[in-house]
Design an enzyme around this catalytic site. Structure first.
Site, PDB file in Angstrom:
ATOM      1  N   CYS A   2       0.851  -1.177   0.000  1.00 44.80           N
ATOM      2  CA  CYS A   2       0.000   0.000   0.000  1.00 44.80           C
ATOM      3  C   CYS A   2       0.898   1.243   0.000  1.00 44.80           C
ATOM      4  O   CYS A   2       1.920   1.279   0.678  1.00 44.80           O
ATOM      5  CB  CYS A   2      -0.938   0.098   1.188  1.00 44.80           C
ATOM      6  SG  CYS A   2      -2.144  -1.212   1.250  1.00 44.80           S
ATOM      7  N   ARG A  26       3.945  -0.574  -4.751  1.00 50.71           N
ATOM      8  CA  ARG A  26       3.570  -1.062  -3.417  1.00 50.71           C
ATOM      9  C   ARG A  26       2.226  -1.780  -3.411  1.00 50.71           C
ATOM     10  O   ARG A  26       1.782  -2.270  -2.372  1.00 50.71           O
ATOM     11  CB  ARG A  26       3.531   0.108  -2.422  1.00 50.71           C
ATOM     12  CG  ARG A  26       4.848   0.850  -2.315  1.00 50.71           C
ATOM     13  CD  ARG A  26       4.726   2.034  -1.397  1.00 50.71           C
ATOM     14  NE  ARG A  26       4.594   1.648  -0.017  1.00 50.71           N
ATOM     15  CZ  ARG A  26       5.592   1.458   0.832  1.00 50.71           C
ATOM     16  NH1 ARG A  26       6.824   1.629   0.418  1.00 50.71           N
ATOM     17  NH2 ARG A  26       5.366   1.115   2.072  1.00 50.71           N
ATOM     18  N   TRP A  71      -2.647  -2.752  -1.697  1.00 53.58           N
ATOM     19  CA  TRP A  71      -2.400  -4.191  -1.813  1.00 53.58           C
ATOM     20  C   TRP A  71      -3.235  -4.806  -0.696  1.00 53.58           C
ATOM     21  O   TRP A  71      -2.985  -4.562   0.491  1.00 53.58           O
ATOM     22  CB  TRP A  71      -0.925  -4.519  -1.641  1.00 53.58           C
ATOM     23  CG  TRP A  71      -0.631  -5.964  -1.869  1.00 53.58           C
ATOM     24  CD1 TRP A  71      -0.389  -6.558  -3.080  1.00 53.58           C
ATOM     25  CD2 TRP A  71      -0.549  -7.004  -0.881  1.00 53.58           C
ATOM     26  NE1 TRP A  71      -0.177  -7.909  -2.909  1.00 53.58           N
ATOM     27  CE2 TRP A  71      -0.270  -8.216  -1.569  1.00 53.58           C
ATOM     28  CE3 TRP A  71      -0.700  -7.046   0.496  1.00 53.58           C
ATOM     29  CZ2 TRP A  71      -0.127  -9.436  -0.925  1.00 53.58           C
ATOM     30  CZ3 TRP A  71      -0.562  -8.269   1.136  1.00 53.58           C
ATOM     31  CH2 TRP A  71      -0.280  -9.446   0.436  1.00 53.58           C
ATOM     32  N   ASN A  97      -1.512   2.223   5.561  1.00 60.36           N
ATOM     33  CA  ASN A  97      -0.570   1.202   5.080  1.00 60.36           C
ATOM     34  C   ASN A  97      -0.155   0.385   6.306  1.00 60.36           C
ATOM     35  O   ASN A  97       0.391   0.942   7.247  1.00 60.36           O
ATOM     36  CB  ASN A  97       0.643   1.897   4.441  1.00 60.36           C
ATOM     37  CG  ASN A  97       1.846   0.983   4.253  1.00 60.36           C
ATOM     38  OD1 ASN A  97       2.974   1.428   4.286  1.00 60.36           O
ATOM     39  ND2 ASN A  97       1.632  -0.286   4.062  1.00 60.36           N
ATOM     40  N   GLY A  98      -0.477  -0.906   6.307  1.00 57.69           N
ATOM     41  CA  GLY A  98      -0.125  -1.745   7.445  1.00 57.69           C
ATOM     42  C   GLY A  98      -1.260  -2.692   7.789  1.00 57.69           C
ATOM     43  O   GLY A  98      -2.158  -2.920   6.973  1.00 57.69           O
ATOM     44  N   GLU A 455      15.838 -20.000  -7.220  1.00 56.24           N
ATOM     45  CA  GLU A 455      15.572 -18.633  -7.682  1.00 56.24           C
ATOM     46  C   GLU A 455      14.970 -18.642  -9.097  1.00 56.24           C
ATOM     47  O   GLU A 455      14.042 -17.882  -9.380  1.00 56.24           O
ATOM     48  CB  GLU A 455      16.873 -17.811  -7.626  1.00 56.24           C
ATOM     49  CG  GLU A 455      16.789 -16.403  -8.153  1.00 56.24           C
ATOM     50  CD  GLU A 455      15.735 -15.514  -7.490  1.00 56.24           C
ATOM     51  OE1 GLU A 455      15.194 -15.875  -6.434  1.00 56.24           O
ATOM     52  OE2 GLU A 455      15.427 -14.463  -8.074  1.00 56.24           O
ATOM     53  N   LYS A 459      11.269 -17.091 -10.071  1.00 56.33           N
ATOM     54  CA  LYS A 459      11.055 -16.091 -11.132  1.00 56.33           C
ATOM     55  C   LYS A 459       9.948 -16.539 -12.078  1.00 56.33           C
ATOM     56  O   LYS A 459       9.051 -15.776 -12.419  1.00 56.33           O
ATOM     57  CB  LYS A 459      12.327 -15.896 -11.958  1.00 56.33           C
ATOM     58  CG  LYS A 459      13.358 -14.893 -11.687  1.00 56.33           C
ATOM     59  CD  LYS A 459      13.087 -13.568 -11.121  1.00 56.33           C
ATOM     60  CE  LYS A 459      12.530 -13.556  -9.749  1.00 56.33           C
ATOM     61  NZ  LYS A 459      13.295 -12.978  -8.698  1.00 56.33           N
ATOM     62  N   GLU A 462       6.411 -16.465 -10.354  1.00 57.74           N
ATOM     63  CA  GLU A 462       5.772 -15.202  -9.972  1.00 57.74           C
ATOM     64  C   GLU A 462       5.295 -14.376 -11.141  1.00 57.74           C
ATOM     65  O   GLU A 462       4.355 -13.597 -10.992  1.00 57.74           O
ATOM     66  CB  GLU A 462       6.639 -14.384  -9.008  1.00 57.74           C
ATOM     67  CG  GLU A 462       7.816 -13.656  -9.576  1.00 57.74           C
ATOM     68  CD  GLU A 462       8.521 -12.802  -8.512  1.00 57.74           C
ATOM     69  OE1 GLU A 462       9.753 -12.791  -8.535  1.00 57.74           O
ATOM     70  OE2 GLU A 462       7.862 -12.144  -7.690  1.00 57.74           O
ATOM     71  N   HIS A 478      13.613 -38.288  -4.089  1.00 60.22           N
ATOM     72  CA  HIS A 478      12.995 -38.648  -2.812  1.00 60.22           C
ATOM     73  C   HIS A 478      11.524 -38.247  -2.766  1.00 60.22           C
ATOM     74  O   HIS A 478      11.001 -37.925  -1.706  1.00 60.22           O
ATOM     75  CB  HIS A 478      13.783 -38.030  -1.650  1.00 60.22           C
ATOM     76  CG  HIS A 478      15.172 -38.576  -1.558  1.00 60.22           C
ATOM     77  ND1 HIS A 478      15.453 -39.823  -1.033  1.00 60.22           N
ATOM     78  CD2 HIS A 478      16.353 -38.078  -1.981  1.00 60.22           C
ATOM     79  CE1 HIS A 478      16.744 -40.054  -1.111  1.00 60.22           C
ATOM     80  NE2 HIS A 478      17.320 -39.011  -1.689  1.00 60.22           N
ATOM     81  N   LYS A 576       5.678  -5.019  -4.813  1.00 66.29           N
ATOM     82  CA  LYS A 576       7.140  -5.004  -4.779  1.00 66.29           C
ATOM     83  C   LYS A 576       7.673  -5.038  -3.346  1.00 66.29           C
ATOM     84  O   LYS A 576       8.645  -5.726  -3.059  1.00 66.29           O
ATOM     85  CB  LYS A 576       7.631  -3.737  -5.496  1.00 66.29           C
ATOM     86  CG  LYS A 576       9.135  -3.582  -5.543  1.00 66.29           C
ATOM     87  CD  LYS A 576       9.737  -4.507  -6.552  1.00 66.29           C
ATOM     88  CE  LYS A 576      11.241  -4.366  -6.666  1.00 66.29           C
ATOM     89  NZ  LYS A 576      11.828  -5.612  -7.208  1.00 66.29           N
TER      90      LYS A 576
END
Ligand code: M6R
Length: 581
Positions: A2, A26, A71, A97-98, A455, A459, A462, A478, A576
């Site tokens: 946010c 954000r 968000w 925001n929070g 990683e 990528k 997402e 396994h 982000k």
């Protein structure tokens, strides 16, 4: 997550809109704005990105405006949950925001008083708590603070007083004066080019802005004098520079960032200041989230190799609540933004235990950089795309430079490396096409290669929304090998680990079950079949080969995302900067 943008001054609507555009990283679930016009609120909010409120902002004739890009945490992404929220009596408008952790008991209290909420958010609960408090705006702020548990940055516009109150806990909030008025924002990125300095609001402070200026109060409601911080004028303009997306632009910047890191850390002078942190420690915790956690894994391996001190990487959200044994420990906190709530929470924990702390971030003014004992920059420049690419490469290189330096090596680890990195700034179109048509992809490797696998999978997940998993090569059999079918792409990293031969055996295990092999290596292996080959340049160390190995997969994720019609810069459900736990 946010973003809050507020302005007191002429053309406040359009100024806030421009600020919100810079804060959209954000969150982009919904956007909204409210301005005071005469004695009334003029409010508009809409599901989706900030552009949806542009027309309203342009037509808003107001000099007191608060606005928000969201968000979602509590409640779906619909208009009724979008900010700003107006209190039951119409006296206050609030953006937040929070997360208000005790919102349920507070909500019950409101319901008992007969106050009906329109949406499901904790923020709507908060605006009503403020409205119920007695006194003027400042008194309401001081009193409400006693009741609210959690993290917050609030901007609250009072209809009667024609003032905006700002207060915060954990979430950031900055203020600046420009020639046209007063700005408040979740990120100083809004102040570049329009202000020369800014104020970072303290956790126990309250700021009140109006057309007659700005006042800062302490926790007892007493006026405070403030010291402003100068803005770094070297900040780069954030623009696409001809690239279709920030993600592509940011990957293309990697060679230049390597050169910058080489120059900044040349001879180890800039690393010398952190050397003392590593003396008299029995163990090192490397802490981060998501991609930054992968950088921590990388860092743990290279630091342990050079220092022979136990080094472990931890996911911040897990470490914080696991009662870790922090004794003669150093905490290294890795974060692109320096604002990730879980990572900050761990830093706080380490500080409480009087442990030594080092922040490795990309944002020098971030909370993490300011709170840690020492701070090292990764010099990647602003990263806008939600998927971290150049910052990840810069993080692992910074950790490698640090490990080499502490290990007594000053022989120019990165010499010639920028040129080599240019060789991997490409991706096979046939591979893009093949992966785009597959439901899932696996990545395997050993040692540093297993981290690259994690990683690369993150990528792809997402931004393409494909199911992708990264595994240590020896671990696949396994259980997960059950998912390999005829045609399943398996990417195999052979990046110079001393046990790569064993990984070749794992390659054969999946190939014999029908997998399509994507071999990633500086060389081909006789007798080893592959369907696709990604050639990595020969590097002086396997560390560096592993760094280069991720770049084609950042590009692959980007290209697959585009092929599937997604917006790679703004993947669904993500933001982000994750500033909530
Ligand atoms: O700003 P940070 O590095 O602390 O962010 C941590 C993660 O949220 C971040 O790396 C996330 O995983 C990225 N979207 C991955 O590309």
């Amino acid at each position: 997550m946010c973003g809050i943008a507020c302005f007191v001054g002429k053309n406040a609507g359009i100024t806030c809109f421009e600020m919100l555009k810079k804060l959209e990283y954000r969150g982009y679930d919904s956007a909204g704005m409210v301005g005071l016009f005469g004695d009334d609120f003029k409010l508009f909010k809409k599901e989706g990105g900030v552009d949806n409120i542009k027309k309203f902002a342009q037509g808003l004739d107001s000099s007191l405006v608060i606005s928000h890009t969201r968000w979602a945490t509590h409640g779906d992404t619909t208009e009724k949950n979008a900010h700003p929220h107006i209190s039951f009596d119409g006296s206050l408008a609030l953006v937040h925001n929070g997360i208000i952790e005790n919102f349920l008991p507070l909500k019950n209290e409101l319901e008992k008083r007969g106050i009906k909420l329109k949406g499901e958010t904790d923020s709507e609960v908060a605006v009503n708590i403020f409205a119920l408090e007695k006194g003027d705006l400042l008194e309401k702020g001081l009193r409400a603070r006693e009741k609210l548990v959690g993290s917050y940055a609030f901007a609250i516009l009072s209809r009667e007083e024609k003032k905006i109150l700002f207060m915060r806990k954990k979430s950031p909030l900055y203020l600046a004066k420009t020639k046209d008025g007063i700005m408040a924002s979740s990120d100083i990125v809004c102040f570049f080019k329009v202000a020369s300095n800014y104020y970072s609001l303290g956790e126990d402070e309250i700021a009140i802005a109006s057309e007659s200026g700005i006042e800062i109060y302490n926790s007892r409601g007493e006026r405070q004098s403030v010291t402003m911080t100068e803005l770094d004028s070297t900040f780069e303009e954030i623009s696409l520079c001809g690239h279709p997306h920030f993600m592509e632009k940011e990957i293309s910047e990697i060679p230049a960032i390597i050169k910058r890191l080489e120059a900044e850390y040349k001879g180890g002078r800039a690393l010398e200041k952190v050397r003392y942190l590593f003396s008299n420690v029995d163990n090192i915790f490397l802490v981060g989230c998501g991609t930054a956690f992968h950088a921590c894994m990388f860092g743990a391996k290279v630091l342990e190799e050079k220092l022979r001190i136990p080094c472990h990487a931890y996911v911040a959200s897990e470490l914080k609540y696991s009662s870790p044994i922090i004794k003669r420990s150093l905490g290294i906190f890795v974060s692109q933004s320096g604002e990730t709530a879980d990572t900050l929470g761990c830093l706080e924990l380490f500080k409480k235990k009087n442990a030594k702390t080092l922040a490795i971030t990309n944002v020098s003014h971030s909370t993490l950089s300011r709170m840690a004992d020492e701070y090292l920059s990764v010099f990647a420049g602003p990263e806008i795309a939600v998927a971290s690419t150049k910052a990840y490469v810069a993080q692992i290189l910074t950790l490698m430079l640090l490990a080499s330096f502490l290990g007594g090596e000053t022989n120019g680890l990165l010499s010639g490396f920028a040129e080599k990195s240019k060789e991997v700034l490409k991706i096979d179109e046939k591979l893009v096409d093949y992966v785009s048509r597959q439901p899932r992809v696996f990545f395997i490797g050993r040692g540093l290669g297993s981290i690259t696998s994690l990683e690369a999978a993150l990528k792809l997940k997402e931004i393409s929304y494909k199911s992708a998993e990264g595994y240590p090569a020896g671990e696949l059999k396994h259980g997960t090998i059950a998912l390999i079918e005829s045609g399943t792409p398996v990417v195999v990293f052979l990046t110079g680990d001393p046990h790569d031969e064993k990984t070749i055996a794992n390659l054969e295990e999946v190939r014999s079950r029908g997998a399509k092999i994507v071999l990633v290596s500086p060389r081909k292996y006789e007798g080893v079949h592959h369907d696709f080959f990604i050639k990595l340049p020969d590097c002086s160390s396997p560390w560096l080969t592993s760094v280069l190995a991720i770049i084609p997969f950042q590009l692959l994720a980007y290209r697959v995302s585009l092929a599937l019609g997604n917006n790679p810069d703004r993947p669904r459900n993500l933001a982000k900067s994750v500033t909530v736990e």
